[in-house]
Structures are given as structure tokens and as C-alpha cells.
Design an enzyme around this catalytic site. Sequence first.
Site, PDB file in Angstrom:
ATOM      1  CB  SER A 102      34.101 -36.243  15.941  1.00 35.80           C
ATOM      2  OG  SER A 102      35.120 -36.603  15.063  1.00 35.80           O
ATOM      3  N   GLY A 103      34.530 -33.605  13.835  1.00 37.93           N
ATOM      4  CA  GLY A 103      34.345 -33.169  12.453  1.00 37.93           C
ATOM      5  C   GLY A 103      33.663 -31.824  12.323  1.00 37.93           C
ATOM      6  CB  THR A 107      41.550 -29.674  14.052  1.00 39.62           C
ATOM      7  OG1 THR A 107      41.306 -30.633  15.077  1.00 39.62           O
ATOM      8  CG2 THR A 107      43.008 -29.679  13.694  1.00 39.62           C
ATOM      9  CG  ASN A 152      37.276 -35.047  11.152  1.00 41.95           C
ATOM     10  OD1 ASN A 152      37.659 -34.867   9.986  1.00 41.95           O
ATOM     11  ND2 ASN A 152      37.640 -34.277  12.160  1.00 41.95           N
ATOM     12  CB  SER A 155      38.973 -37.837  13.634  1.00 42.36           C
ATOM     13  OG  SER A 155      38.424 -37.661  14.907  1.00 42.36           O
ATOM     14  CB  SER A 156      41.992 -34.353  17.041  1.00 48.16           C
ATOM     15  OG  SER A 156      41.903 -33.268  16.153  1.00 48.16           O
ATOM     16  N   GLY A 379      36.579 -34.246  19.583  1.00 47.26           N
ATOM     17  CA  GLY A 379      35.194 -33.866  19.813  1.00 47.26           C
ATOM     18  C   GLY A 379      34.351 -35.015  20.301  1.00 47.26           C
ATOM     19  CD  GLU A 381      35.321 -40.144  18.866  1.00 53.32           C
ATOM     20  OE1 GLU A 381      35.657 -39.471  17.872  1.00 53.32           O
ATOM     21  OE2 GLU A 381      36.063 -40.995  19.392  1.00 53.32           O
TER      22      GLU A 381
HETATM   23  N1  LIG Z   1      36.458 -23.461   8.599  1.00 49.49           N
HETATM   24  C1  LIG Z   1      36.552 -24.480   7.745  1.00 49.49           C
HETATM   25  N2  LIG Z   1      36.749 -24.237   6.443  1.00 49.49           N
HETATM   26  C2  LIG Z   1      36.839 -25.237   5.575  1.00 49.49           C
HETATM   27  N3  LIG Z   1      36.774 -26.533   5.904  1.00 49.49           N
HETATM   28  C3  LIG Z   1      36.584 -26.843   7.190  1.00 49.49           C
HETATM   29  C4  LIG Z   1      36.467 -25.836   8.181  1.00 49.49           C
HETATM   30  N4  LIG Z   1      36.295 -26.417   9.353  1.00 49.49           N
HETATM   31  C5  LIG Z   1      36.312 -27.758   9.105  1.00 49.49           C
HETATM   32  N5  LIG Z   1      36.497 -28.003   7.819  1.00 49.49           N
HETATM   33  C6  LIG Z   1      36.533 -29.337   7.160  1.00 49.49           C
HETATM   34  O1  LIG Z   1      36.044 -30.284   8.070  1.00 49.49           O
HETATM   35  C7  LIG Z   1      37.031 -31.226   8.399  1.00 49.49           C
HETATM   36  C8  LIG Z   1      36.929 -31.574   9.856  1.00 49.49           C
HETATM   37  O2  LIG Z   1      37.296 -30.478  10.636  1.00 49.49           O
HETATM   38  P1  LIG Z   1      38.205 -30.636  11.918  1.00 49.49           P
HETATM   39  O3  LIG Z   1      39.248 -31.640  11.696  1.00 49.49           O
HETATM   40  O4  LIG Z   1      38.604 -29.287  12.332  1.00 49.49           O
HETATM   41  O5  LIG Z   1      37.156 -31.234  12.930  1.00 49.49           O
HETATM   42  P2  LIG Z   1      37.324 -31.404  14.490  1.00 49.49           P
HETATM   43  O6  LIG Z   1      36.223 -30.648  15.110  1.00 49.49           O
HETATM   44  O7  LIG Z   1      38.688 -31.108  14.897  1.00 49.49           O
HETATM   45  O8  LIG Z   1      37.004 -32.924  14.666  1.00 49.49           O
HETATM   46  P3  LIG Z   1      37.653 -33.990  15.649  1.00 49.49           P
HETATM   47  O9  LIG Z   1      36.956 -33.852  16.939  1.00 49.49           O
HETATM   48  O10 LIG Z   1      37.309 -35.284  15.005  1.00 49.49           O
HETATM   49  O11 LIG Z   1      39.090 -33.759  15.702  1.00 49.49           O
HETATM   50  C9  LIG Z   1      38.337 -30.585   8.019  1.00 49.49           C
HETATM   51  O12 LIG Z   1      39.285 -31.556   7.687  1.00 49.49           O
HETATM   52  C10 LIG Z   1      37.929 -29.764   6.831  1.00 49.49           C
HETATM   53  O13 LIG Z   1      37.868 -30.556   5.688  1.00 49.49           O
HETATM   54 MG   LIG Z   2      40.240 -32.152  15.537  1.00 52.83          MG
END
Ligand SMILES: Nc1ncnc2c1ncn2[C@@H]1O[C@H](COP(=O)(O)OP(=O)(O)OP(=O)(O)O)[C@@H](O)[C@H]1O
Ligand SMILES: [Mg+2]
Length: 1091
Positions: A102-103, A107, A152, A155-156, A379, A381
Site C-alpha cells: 500500500s502506497g 494507482t 497511504n 489508498s485504494s 496493496g 498491508e
Molecule cells: N510515480 C509517482 N510519481 C509521483 N508520486 C507518486 C508516484 N507514485 C506514487 N506517488 C505518490 O504516492 C502516493 C501513493 O501512491 P498510490 O496511491 O499509487 O499507491 P498504491 O500503490 O495504489 O497504494 P494502495 O495499495 O494503498 O492503493 C500517491 O498519492 C502519490 O502521492
Molecule cells: Mg491504489
Amino acid sequence: VGTKLYIKYHWQSQNVKQSGVDDMVLLSKITEDAIVENLKKRFMDDYIFTYIGPVLISVNPFKQMPYFTDREIETKCPVCICVHTYICMCYACGTYNPIGESGAGKTVAAKYIMGYISKVSGGGGKVQHVKDIILQSNPLLEAFGNAKTVRNNNSSRFGKYFEIQFSRGGEPDGGKISNFLLEKSRVVSQNENERNFHIFYQLIEGSSAQQKEALGIMTPDYYNYLNQSGTYKVDGTNDSKEFQETMEAMQVIGIPGDCQMQALHIVAGILHLGNISFIEAGNYGQVESPDLLAFPAYLLGIDQNWLQEKLTSRKMDSKWGGKSESINVTLNQEQACYTRDALSKALYARLFDYLVEAINKAMQKPIEEFSVGVLDIYGFEIFQRNGFEQFCINFVNEKLQQIFIELTLKAEQEEYVQEGIKWTPIEYFNNKIVCDLIENKLNPPGIMSVLDDVCATMHAKGEGADGTLLQKLQAAVGTHDHFNNWNSGFVIHHYAGKVSYDISGFCERNRDVLFPDLIELMQSSEHAFIRSLFPENLNTDKKGRPTTAGSKIKRQANELVDTLMKCTPHYIRCIKPNETKRPRDWEESRVKHQVEYLGLKENIRVRRAGFAYRRVFKKFLQRYSILTPETYPYWRGEEKQGVLHLLRSVNMDTDQYQMGRTKIFVKNPESLFLLEEMRERKFDTFARAIQKAWRKYIARRKYEQMREEASDILYNSKERRRNSINRNFVGDYLGMEERPELRQFLSKRERIDFADSVTKYDRRFKSIKRDLILTPKGIYLIGREKVKKGPEKGQIKEVLKRKLDIGSIRSVSLSTRQDDFFILHEAQYDSLLESMFKTEFLSLLCKRYEEQTKAKLCLTFNDRLEFRLKKEGWGGGGTRSLVFQRGQGDTAQVKPAGKNLNISVGDGLPKTSKPTRKSMQPTQGGRRQPPSRGMPHCLFKGYQNGAAQFSRASTRSQEQMYSTPDKRSRPPNAALPKLGSQKGRRAPAAQTQNANLDFLNVPDQGMSGMQRKRSISQRPPPAPTSRPKVQPRSHGPRCRSLYQYVGQDVDELSFEANEVIDLVKEDPSGWWTGRLRGKEGLFPGNYVEKI
Ligand SMILES: Nc1ncnc2c1ncn2[C@@H]1O[C@H](COP(=O)(O)OP(=O)(O)OP(=O)(O)O)[C@@H](O)[C@H]1O
Ligand SMILES: [Mg+2]
């Protein structure tokens, strides 16, 4: 589908700036430390993407990167190229599966891919609409499905598989979302420092005063569903702005205005429901403040008393002696709270499903053909307290890791064994054992099966069920290596680490039943929208064991795996470098842990020992058949031999490939690129050959058409000369570009339609040479005279003898025989001329005449012609006649007799002759060709520049000289000059030209058949070859070669690395033109850098 996205990719074009290694297959030492070190180096240099072969590793930078802006995409920044290439490799029916905790950035990565596809694919109105929906679905689903967690901020809390469907042309024209288990428990409770779903805060912050009033919106701390965690704001999130975006997204997706309103009613209604609290009154739950019922009842369109009744009691079926009876059972306080929350969760989850369906409806497409799927799941967690939801989320992640292993480690190695490739197995941890622990049906039953069994036998509220579950788990899987008990629940040793699950609530949440009372209640809503969210038929939908949340996620996860297996899955493995969410913060141990559990080391090892590319022999042969004549269009022998033949023909190192039983395996991508490049080069060569042939064909058609048009002018009116009928039209037989002395009479840019040396006859039938030039403005007749006075005295100079405006020409007359005479009739006086190319000239003249006067030029054909003489002083004026008779031979014999000129000539081709099409000698490649003449070479002898050099006495011998090869030994067409033969002619001609400038001194040559003796070689050599060599530009654009290039064709340049090349042209095809060491030629643009 791949074609649209394909831009020419050259692995060397990435050689821009290096940081660490961009493909970790190239690491010199494969240890986890080395991997972490490489990732760190790149991370610190702002390179967040790194490969392991086709797997993309992405490290969350926690800052905005300028990737994938329009400019970045256009200028092909290194990262864009990385990702672009990655996408290209995977584009045809693939799926992109960001995996990571997660994070980690899943996404964001998924959104990059969706945005990128939408940006680089074409499409009109409908496609744009679909693209808008694809992009707008993100803010909408994130508003309702994402929340701030401690891991996060966005977080999704649901899983999503987004299929983008493509038209045959590669445009996204449809789509479908499958969503997975929303973490709906979040609606009613959140851990400390976490929030409910974003939409609640968005509505509170962003709604208008009017909306606030209508929906009873207060500050967030007013609502029990929001105030438990003490967190209302998220850094860097503007809830108010995002609310507008959410509403905008609903609009784009096409959710009707009243449904949008109803959706907000439900959101607000849930908040108000949450504020209904219960007190214990004599073992029964009672609504604490009945006035708080009014608002949610109003928002949901239901009766407030009925709401109260349904929250505090429940209908139960009971059997008394075979009879079934329905009785109302009152609930205690805890049960009432539970019921209230169940209603809130159901409302929210169904609203979420509605939104997904609305998006799907908007993107629906009747037939699905090609698709690219993008998976974005919650993700892995670990929280302080991990409940049933975490169990489900982590299970899905476990499954994804499993198919990653299946496909990249296990299947890969199995294939080598199957194909008989020399292979030393590489050990890796296969997490199938953990998947089985969770989802096994029997022997031993997995955790989910045990859970379902317990739920099936539990009572309405199921007190104690969780305790039973724990006992049963201990009995069933207690000895499993990946399972332990602890005082509040159980521990699973996941692929990504140990997680302790708190058993409380497992059974309840797994059972996930919505009591019929609540369904009934919502079906009574006065809002059709809300009723539509509860479509169950309560009278029939009761049968069978109800599906549990666990079995649902298990089914969905397995369906997902099937889908991913059917396509070609491609992975983006997302790594989270810290828990602080700060940029440039690198927590070594955290990254190392992820590197370990993601199996990156094993991944690299398998990749490195393995083969980057494999294809069944047949496919390989098909793809590269073009490389050798033996394989094109098909190889006739055994397929394996054909593949070997191809590999040898390109000199591929034998350590670069292995032949399996059915497939060829190529080790490095570079070796494959070599093949690809050769293939492309072949196509390029063939494309050029086709272009050349096409240009030739077009030119031939044009000339044929011109010739036919010209021939039509004489059709049925005049006999044709044997050698003229099928000759080429050249237009400019004088090489006007190089003749300033002639050009001086024309205006600067006057176009030359026709230019040739002709014979002009005067009143005494004396002949003299004139240069005849036809332009859109008129006809010029240029002669030469000796300068009588001044410093140039004695020199011979060009003089404009006559200029006729096109419009002033009255008519042109010709005989009906095959001679070359024609008379231009004009108001003042006429010109009697003789030209071998009269047909070409006349046809061009007719065209110009018609353009200018909008009338047809009058042509007369008669064997008795008259021409009017110029009035000169007191003499002159009057007329002369030409009388044409049948004579001998193809050359006209002229005999002046007083005012008549008798002309006799043998019979030519019939008046009805037409040119034959294929006989034409085409010009080459559209380039300017040296003028070719319709006469055999030997004719040119003794012929002088400018005026005719004929004497009647010599006629006979001359005639014999040229007529022999012409008529007897060869068909006329073969007598046409061959292109190559002109080279030989040019040199001696230049000499003659200089030596014989005194031709003007012999004016009285008379007439004879000698007029056909003329030589293009007397004229300056034609333009392309005579043009002065272009000097190399000293200050034009230049480039420096990055690599050695060996030209593969005569028109290509060869160079070493580091040479400076003058850049002549940058062609978008990638084949640039440059000049090096005096040679101009083509070379691939990606081998150089501009300086
Ligand atoms: N490629 C990137 N460039 C800039 N910021 C990023 C990038 N990837 C992630 N982030 C930052 O990290 C945060 C978390 O990323 P994201 O929401 O994609 O995580 P996730 O893997 O989908 O987590 P989850 O499993 O909780 O949904 C984003 O809101 C953003 O602030
Ligand atoms: Mg996500």
C-alpha cells in the site's frame, strides 16, 4: 493494436544519461544489496523506473515528476521511452499489473498507463468520449473508493481491473471495469489517523450552501462516522476542489442530474444514519434521540417510524410444529447498532457498484475485439489491527504474486526443460503454499473454507462464532508452516511478511448478509434511484447457502487470475522507499525487504540465465523470411533448418541462441534488435524499390498521355514518321537551364514548355537555324548574328529574331505527308519552320493556346500550303507556296522552283497511326534525364550547334548512313538511344562545339534531309551532370556520429563513431541525409547527435 503506438524504437536511443543500470539484468553482481544500491542510485537521480527484462520496477518518488507531459512524450524523454517501450512491448492484448504494498504507487502507475494510452492513440468524437470516460472514471472511483490510511493518503480500498477496448485501428473505443470487494467496513469505522472514503469530506467541504442546507451538511466532527479517528484533513488534498472534480466526472460519464443528486442524498443520508444512537432500555435497544431519525429518513425517502422499527427489531421465521411463522424480534442495543451500520454499508457499497455500472454503460461496446487491461488493486498491508478486510486484501496480493511466479519464474524454467534447453534450475520461493493455506477447499481445508463452514452454522448475531472459528482453524491448519495462533487471532506468513489477524468480526463480515427487513425498508423509498439499488425479490431469493464475502473474493481472485493468464500479463512492481511519504527519503531496510519478497533477485537470475525472446520456429521464419531469398516468401525445408539458415545469414553468435524442440530462444534483446533492424532495412530497401517503380510508372503514364494527346492532333490528318511516333517527350532539348545566352530573352522565371533548334526558311527558301522556345507567354525564335560594331565586333551573338504571342497565332498548317514542315500563321506574316519534334511542339502550343484564348488552335492539313512573307522596305510581302508530293525515302527532298518549294517524301506511317504504349523509354526515378533523341546515334555526326549544316549534295550519303540500322536491322524501338549510351557521346561533342562556332559563316546550306542530323551532344550536357558540384556547406547544421555505421546500400553513408557529418535533411522516416567526405547519402538518424 500495436501499430498505432509503435514509434521506431532503438535501444541505443536510450543512451542519453545513465544512472546505475536501467536493466538490472546487466548488473555485474546479482545480490539483493546490489539491486537495492542500483535502485537507490537511480532514485536519487530521479530515475524511478528500472527494468528486469520486461518487468518494470517503479520506486515511488513522492513528488511530482515531469513525465508524460505532452512535451515529454514528444521529446521522448528517457523515462517516456522506458515506459513507452514497455507499453509497446506489452500492448497487444496485455494487462498491466502494478503490484506492491500500500502506497507504493500502483494507482499512480495505472493512471500513467491509462493516460499514456489515451494520449498517444488517435481517434475522433466517439473515441474521445471513451477516452474522457476512461480518464474521468479515476477521480470518480477514487472519491468513493479511496481513503486516507496510515500507509497511504490515497489508498485504494477496492480492487479494479480496467479493460480498455480497442478498435481495429487501435483507438480506444470501449471499456469495462470489474471491481473487487470494497472495504465497506470503513464507512462505519476507521482506525486512528485514518479517514472514511474521500467523498464524505469532499461533500462537506465542497458542496454549495444550498446543497448543504438540502442535505443537512454540518462540520465533519458532527458525524459519528467521521469523528472517531480524529482525522479530517489530508496533507496535499483539497477536498473542496476534488468535490468539483467528482461532480464533473459524473457529468462526463453521463450520470443524469437527478441520479447525481440522489447519490449525494445517499452519502449525506449515511452520515445522518450514523448519528442515530441507541440506548439500552430493559434489554432492548432504543433510539436515543428520535428527532435524529427525521433527516436520514427524509434523505433516503423512507418513513421515519418504519426506519426506527427496522433498526430496533427484525422479522424472524420460526417453525412451530411444521408451521412456519414470522415473528418480530426486538434487538438489543448492540444489535441495533450493528443493523444501522449494516444498512449504511449496504447503501454505500450498492451506490459504489452503481457508479461502476454507470461507467461501464457509458463505455459499452457491442463486440469486444482487442483489449488492454490495467489492474489496480489494493496493496499488501499491515496495520496495527488487521481484520477480515486486510485478510482479503492480502489474499488477493498473495494470488497476484503467485501468478507472477507462475509466469516469470516457474513457467519460464519449465519451458526450458520442456524444450530441452541446457538449464540449471534457479531456486525461488513459491508462495502457492500460502495461497493453498487460505483457499484450499479440502485436504486440508483452507482458512476460507473453515470460515465459511463456521458461518453456515452460526446464529443470527453469532456470538462466540469467532472463538469457534479460531478453534477450528487450529484443528485444520494449526500445524501449517505458514500459520500460527496468537491470543486474539491467527498469524499468516505471507510472501510479503507475517501478518497477525484479529479474529473478531471475521464471521460477521464474512457472512455479510443484509437482512430482508432492511431491503424491504429501502424498497419502500420514494426515490426510484434508491429502490433500484435494492432489486432483490424477497419472496424468491432466499434459497441456498448464501454467498459469503470470503467465497466471493476467492472467486473474483481466481477469475482475475484466469483473465490475466489468458492475456499476456506485464508487471510493474512498485516499491515504496519510505513510510514518511517524503521525497528523497530512502529507507534501506524497507526497500531491501521489498526487493526480497518481490523476488527481484530470482527474477534477474532467471532472466539472465534465460532467454529474452522465444518464438516457435514457424513464427520466427514468418517474421524474418524477408531477410534471405531462400526464406522468402517461404522456406521450403524443415522449419528448424530455416531458422538456423536465417541466424547464420545474419551471423548471430552461437552463444546468443539455443534451438529448442519447437522454439528458438534468443538470449539478449540486443540480438533480437539486430534482427529487427535488418528486417526493417530490408523493408526500407523494398519500399524504395516500390517507390522507384511507382514513380517510373507515373512518369511513363504522363509521357504516354502527352504523346497520345499529341498524336491525336495529327490523327487522320497527317502521316507519321517512323521514328517519331514512339519517342520520348523531353520538352527542353536545348538544356535551357545552362543557357544564359538564350534565357536572356525570357523573363526571370518564365517556364520552358519546349525548346529546340529548328530550321527556318526565308523567302528564297534558304534555311537557317533558329532556337525555338515555347513558354506560356509566347514563341521565341532566336538566331545568331555577327556583331558589326563596338568592342564585341566580329563576335557571334544571339539575337531575338521573332517573338509571337500565343494569342496572336491564327493557325498552323502542315502537309498530310510525313515531313516535318509547319507554318505558323500570324497577322503580320508567317513563319515556315521545320522541326523534328513538331508534334510535341504543336501539342504543347495547342494546350497553351486553348488555355489563353479558350478556343482551339486552328490546324490545317493540306499538300499545298501558302505562307505570307514579311514586308521589308519596299520589297517583300507576297506569298510563297509549298507543294508536297510523293517521293522516295523518309527524308524530305526539297526543290525550290520560283515561288514554290516542291517537297517530296516517301510514304510514312498511316495517318491513323497511334503510339504504342510499352515501347516508351521511361525516364528514371523521376530525375531529370539527359535529353534522349528519337534517332540513332550515328546521325549526330557532322551536325553543328545552332544552324543546320546541310547541303543537298550530301543528302544521299547521310541518308544511307542513318537509315540502315534504323530500318533494316532493328525495329524502330530498339533504335531509341539507350540511357547509358549517352555517356560516351558527351565527350567528343564538347570538342565539336568549340571547334565549330563558325557555322554562321556558311549561311547558304540549302535544304536537305540532313536536317535530322542533330546532336544533343552539341549542346551543353544536360543539367544534372553539368551542374557545378555543390560545395559543402561550411556552417549548415551538423551532427556527430555516436556509433559506427556501415552503409548497406550505394546511397548510404558509412562512418565511424565521432565523425562530423553535414546534415542535409532530417526525414521523419528516420533516414536522414548527410554529407561526409564529399559524399552525400542516407544514414539512420538515431546513430548521430546534432551539434
Ligand atoms: N510515480 C509517482 N510519481 C509521483 N508520486 C507518486 C508516484 N507514485 C506514487 N506517488 C505518490 O504516492 C502516493 C501513493 O501512491 P498510490 O496511491 O499509487 O499507491 P498504491 O500503490 O495504489 O497504494 P494502495 O495499495 O494503498 O492503493 C500517491 O498519492 C502519490 O502521492
Ligand atoms: Mg491504489
